[in-house]
Write a protein that holds these residues in place. Structure first.
Motif: not given
Length: 217
Positions: A44-52, A191-210
């Motif tokens: 993701h362009s925002d590196l705080e969204n720690d998803v690859a 208490v635990s946490f997860f990254y939203k699925s919107t991060v996945i969709l945005e990665i795909l969009e940012q790399h012109s995959i979706l």
């Protein structure tokens, strides 16, 4: 294994050393596919969204065309889009996540499935301190080592055509847990946490995959 440093991540020059995908077929037989070292690693362009996201380029050596298939995987239709987090997902909704923590089935080499309840308001991003931490949601549950990166699923709520009901969705990627800062400092806070699925969709969009306009939200 992905060689991963902050400097490499920011420069986009990561090296895929070795990565495999293991699963079970419908007959309970197992498979392991090695990913090609040239497979792309997308962030993701925002590196705080720690998803690859890793491109699924496999070696096919030793497998027939019929064997060379993933038994099942999540599709785009299962991902929760932005509108789900604004209008449908609510605090105290049930979430489920799988993983291979120390309490996994070691004899059968199988994951365990655990559950929790959404603790923060899904409309907003959660932070466990005073800093921005990306597109996170907090949930009441005991995520532990071996569960990071696991899919987080929100099962269906209610019944069809009943008010306030909704479909089930893949809502995110499990990330970790929050530690106690006082009292039993350093221990699991529950208490635990997860990254939203919107991060996945945005990665795909940012790399012109979706194009996100094609996703049913």
């Amino acid at each position: 294994m992905i060689q991963h440093t902050d400097q490499a991540r920011k420069s986009g020059k990561n090296t895929l050393k070795q990565l495999s995908v293991t699963g079970r077929r419908s007959d309970d037989s197992t498979y392991t596919f090695l990913l090609h070292p040239d497979a792309r690693i997308l962030y993701h362009s925002d590196l705080e969204n720690d998803v690859a996201l890793v491109e699924t380029r496999f070696y096919q050596e030793g497998f027939s065309d019929e064997e060379f298939k993933l038994h099942w995987h999540f599709g785009l239709e299962h991902l929760a889009g932005p509108e789900i987090f604004v209008n449908d997902l609510q605090p105290f909704d049930l979430v489920c996540y799988t993983g291979f923590p120390d309490q996994r089935d070691k004899l059968g080499d199988r994951p365990i499935v655990r559950s929790g309840r959404i603790a923060s308001d899904p409309k907003f991003n959660y932070s466990w301190d005073n800093d921005y931490r990306g597109q996170c949601i907090a949930y009441e549950g005991f995520s532990m080592g071996g569960s990071s990166g696991s899919p987080v699923f929100a099962p269906p709520r209610g019944l069809q055509r009943i008010p306030n009901s909704r479909h089930g969705y893949l809502v995110g990627v499990n990330a970790g847990h929050v530690k106690q800062s006082k009292g039993f400092a350093g221990t699991h806070s529950g208490v635990s946490f997860f990254y939203k699925s919107t991060v996945i969709l945005e990665i795909l969009e940012q790399h012109s995959i979706l194009s996100m306009s094609t996703v049913d939200q």
